[in-house]
Design a protein around this motif. Structure first.
Motif, short mmCIF file in Angstrom:
data_model
loop_
_atom_site.label_atom_id
_atom_site.label_comp_id
_atom_site.label_asym_id
_atom_site.label_seq_id
_atom_site.Cartn_x
_atom_site.Cartn_y
_atom_site.Cartn_z
N ASP A 55 0.83 -1.20 0.00
CA ASP A 55 0.00 0.00 0.00
C ASP A 55 0.87 1.25 0.00
N VAL A 58 -2.01 8.12 -1.93
CA VAL A 58 -2.50 8.59 -3.23
C VAL A 58 -1.60 9.68 -3.80
N ASP A 86 -8.24 0.62 -13.31
CA ASP A 86 -9.33 1.25 -12.56
C ASP A 86 -10.55 1.27 -13.47
N SER A 122 -7.85 8.36 -6.44
CA SER A 122 -8.73 7.90 -5.37
C SER A 122 -8.09 6.80 -4.54
N ALA A 123 -8.57 6.67 -3.31
CA ALA A 123 -8.13 5.59 -2.43
C ALA A 123 -8.86 4.31 -2.80
N GLY A 124 -8.26 3.17 -2.49
CA GLY A 124 -8.89 1.88 -2.76
C GLY A 124 -7.86 0.84 -3.14
N VAL A 125 -8.34 -0.38 -3.37
CA VAL A 125 -7.49 -1.49 -3.76
C VAL A 125 -7.63 -1.68 -5.27
N PHE A 126 -6.50 -1.71 -5.96
CA PHE A 126 -6.51 -1.79 -7.42
C PHE A 126 -5.60 -2.92 -7.90
N THR A 127 -5.94 -3.48 -9.05
CA THR A 127 -5.12 -4.50 -9.69
C THR A 127 -4.04 -3.83 -10.51
N GLU A 146 -2.94 -1.15 -2.61
CA GLU A 146 -3.94 -0.30 -1.98
C GLU A 146 -3.43 1.12 -1.84
N TYR A 147 -4.19 2.06 -2.38
CA TYR A 147 -3.90 3.47 -2.20
C TYR A 147 -4.70 3.98 -1.01
N PHE A 148 -4.05 4.79 -0.17
CA PHE A 148 -4.76 5.40 0.96
C PHE A 148 -4.51 6.91 0.95
#
Length: 154
Positions: A55, A58, A86, A122-127, A146-148
């Protein structure tokens, strides 16, 4: 559905990532004849051995190390592309280095990727998809990141 045939296929084990052509054959008794598909593309994708860290902010700039295996030969840095998926858009990740790993001084089919994660909206979990760049890009491996949002301390 009447007249439909459903087949589940388990692909044979393979030691390296890459594309393969598979053919499916179904044989039936009685009035039914042999059914054979034309070859279809199938990609073996080896999961990465490790991703560290998993992680980052952002704001971007997190340096991530990905150890992946099953590659022969190990691609050069300029032949590797990494993108963050995304939805329908992709964001390019900066590949800083691709290093072949060695065991007892001998190269093995494992590599270490050093990446610099970009700023993200944006924050979230991405492939994140690691691809071999060529006429038709080949998926080598993928991983989650994961971006926070960096907390503000006041």
């Amino acid at each position: 559905t009447a007249g439909m045939l459903s087949i589940h296929v388990v692909a044979p084990a393979r030691g390296v990532s890459g594309d393969e052509t598979l053919t499916v054959r179904a044989v039936a008794d009685g009035d039914n004849a042999l059914v054979e598909t034309g070859g279809f593309a199938f990609a073996y994708v080896a999961p990465p051995r490790s991703v560290s860290p998993v992680d980052g902010s952002v704001e971007g700039g997190t340096v991530v190390t990905v150890k992946a295996y099953g590659f022969d030969p190990i691609p050069a840095k300029e032949d590797v592309s990494v993108v963050i998926v995304d939805g329908t858009s992709e964001t390019t990740v900066d590949v800083l280095e691709v290093t072949p790993n060695k065991q007892d001084g001998v190269p093995i089919s494992e590599m270490t990727l050093t990446l610099s994660m970009p700023a993200f909206a944006s924050a979230g979990v991405f492939t994140c998809r690691v691809k071999l760049v060529k006429a038709s890009p080949e998926l080598l491996t993928d991983f989650l990141f994961e971006y926070f949002i960096t907390p503000v301390v006041s």
